[in-house]
Write an enzyme that holds these catalytic residues in place. Sequence first.
Site, PDB file in Angstrom:
ATOM      1  N   TYR A  39       0.936  -1.232   0.029  1.00 26.44           N
ATOM      2  CA  TYR A  39       0.160   0.072  -0.178  1.00 26.44           C
ATOM      3  C   TYR A  39       0.562   1.265  -0.166  1.00 26.44           C
ATOM      4  CZ  TYR A  39      -3.916   3.099   1.172  1.00 26.44           C
ATOM      5  OH  TYR A  39      -5.063   4.126   1.020  1.00 26.44           O
TER       6      TYR A  39
ATOM      7  N   PHE B 209      -5.260   9.238  -3.966  1.00 26.80           N
ATOM      8  CA  PHE B 209      -4.220   8.595  -4.746  1.00 26.80           C
ATOM      9  C   PHE B 209      -3.830   7.400  -3.846  1.00 26.80           C
ATOM     10  CE2 PHE B 209       0.265   7.197  -4.335  1.00 26.80           C
ATOM     11  CZ  PHE B 209       0.572   7.528  -5.852  1.00 26.80           C
ATOM     12  N   GLU B 210      -3.658   6.203  -4.549  1.00 27.30           N
ATOM     13  CA  GLU B 210      -3.207   5.093  -3.992  1.00 27.30           C
ATOM     14  C   GLU B 210      -2.441   4.119  -5.094  1.00 27.30           C
ATOM     15  OE1 GLU B 210      -7.126   3.003  -2.819  1.00 27.30           O
ATOM     16  OE2 GLU B 210      -6.772   3.646  -0.859  1.00 27.30           O
ATOM     17  N   ILE B 211      -1.482   3.590  -4.907  1.00 23.50           N
ATOM     18  CA  ILE B 211      -0.948   2.549  -5.486  1.00 23.50           C
ATOM     19  C   ILE B 211      -0.882   1.311  -4.568  1.00 23.50           C
ATOM     20  CG2 ILE B 211       1.009   1.491  -6.879  1.00 23.50           C
ATOM     21  CD1 ILE B 211       1.903   4.253  -7.681  1.00 23.50           C
TER      22      ILE B 211
END
Length: 402
Positions: free
Chosen positions: A232, A289-291
């Site tokens: 995460y 925003f997330e990767i």
Amino acid sequence: MAGTQRYLRYIIFALICLILLFFISSSSTVPSANWPSYSSPVDAVPSPQPPQDPKDASQTPATTPNDAGKLPPATADGDRMNATFVTLARNSDLWEIAKSIRHVEDRFNRKFNYDWVFLNDDDFNDEFKKVTTALVSGKTKYGKIPTNHWEFPDFIDQDRAAKVREEMKEKKIIYGDSISYRHMCRYESGFFFRHPLMLDYEWYWRVEPSIELYCDINYDTFKYMAENKKKYSFVLSLYEYVETIPTLWNAVKNFTQAHPEHVVEGNSMKFLSDDGGETYNHCHFWSNFEIGNLDWLRSKAYIDYFDSLDHAGGFFYERWGDAPVHSIAAGLMLKKEEIHFFNDIAYYHVPFTHCPTGEEYRLKHKCHCNPKDNFDWNGYSCTARYYETNNMDKPAGYEKEQ
Ligand SMILES: Nc1nc2c(ncn2[C@@H]2O[C@H](COP(=O)(O)OP(=O)(O)OP(=O)(O)O)[C@@H](O)[C@H]2O)c(=O)[nH]1
Ligand SMILES: [Mg+2]
């Protein structure tokens, strides 16, 4: 008489010469009205410049040197990860998501050509599909959310939920009276990673309308996550609006008591709580925003967590956001090293900016954010706390950029 004749001959000769001259000169002025016009290439040649003294030129250069040398290749070499961008949007979000896509493509994806999944609780219209397909360098996929993922679960008391919306409206809590915002938060918390289109992928990068990216990203961020065992990630962190989550931490504690096996040793509890887990300090990673890793979200641990929170009812009886829900899950159920801060991804979502600390980095990556707008070292950000939780040194020069 002979003299008169000679004069006459001279006069006739002179007249003939004059007539000949007249015809020669007038023939060159005949207009060529019916000929196609032709602009001589000579017209396009810039007027000659006086030769420059090379010594003068070096003193006052017309351009700065570009040390980067030749342009990078259009697409990066190497394998791709099993990854996709994902966006939840309405048809009316088209032009705002178009801007976001342009930023993501220009700064990153034109080099990697990853796919993009668009999800909607309604059917996407042809214009939405046409424009977004034209902008994305990878494949685009469009999914409709199953109705049972975007409706009140049967265990929710509708009257109680309606009363809460009225109260939140009076208190002017942002989106406090919105039903669709609540469905959105619940969907992002517990369902997007289970959509049939998402089942093909292992990694996701979430993108919202109207975001901006300010620096070039020249490496594969998905590969970085995999190679460094990250699950995460975030770029901005802050304190949640308390009024929207008054009982969230109690629900979390009920879950951890029921499922202690899902709480991981060496987690980021210190980021979430100042008293060893008794109370929540409201710090969370901003989830617009997330990767992240989709298999983690699809794991039994995360699904048990989501189901437990869902049954507590706070998505509708309060206004729980997917940001604290994801953050608490990552904070308790991942090892702290599995959460990554993408300091190098310069990002904006109204009203906050993450602009990487350090001028050298910003210049090298062609960043166009104003370092004064960087939110990281602001008292309302939780990013300093993230550094402390992970015993990490803050980026060199951060004191000067506070
Ligand atoms: N399909 C669909 N998408 C939605 C709906 N509401 C919000 N979204 C999407 O869900 C994401 C989050 O919604 P936003 O309105 O950006 O919420 P936010 O970021 O908390 O608030 P903003 O400050 O308005 O950006 C965005 O990608 C929206 O496009 C909805 O009712 N239907
Ligand atoms: Mg948004």
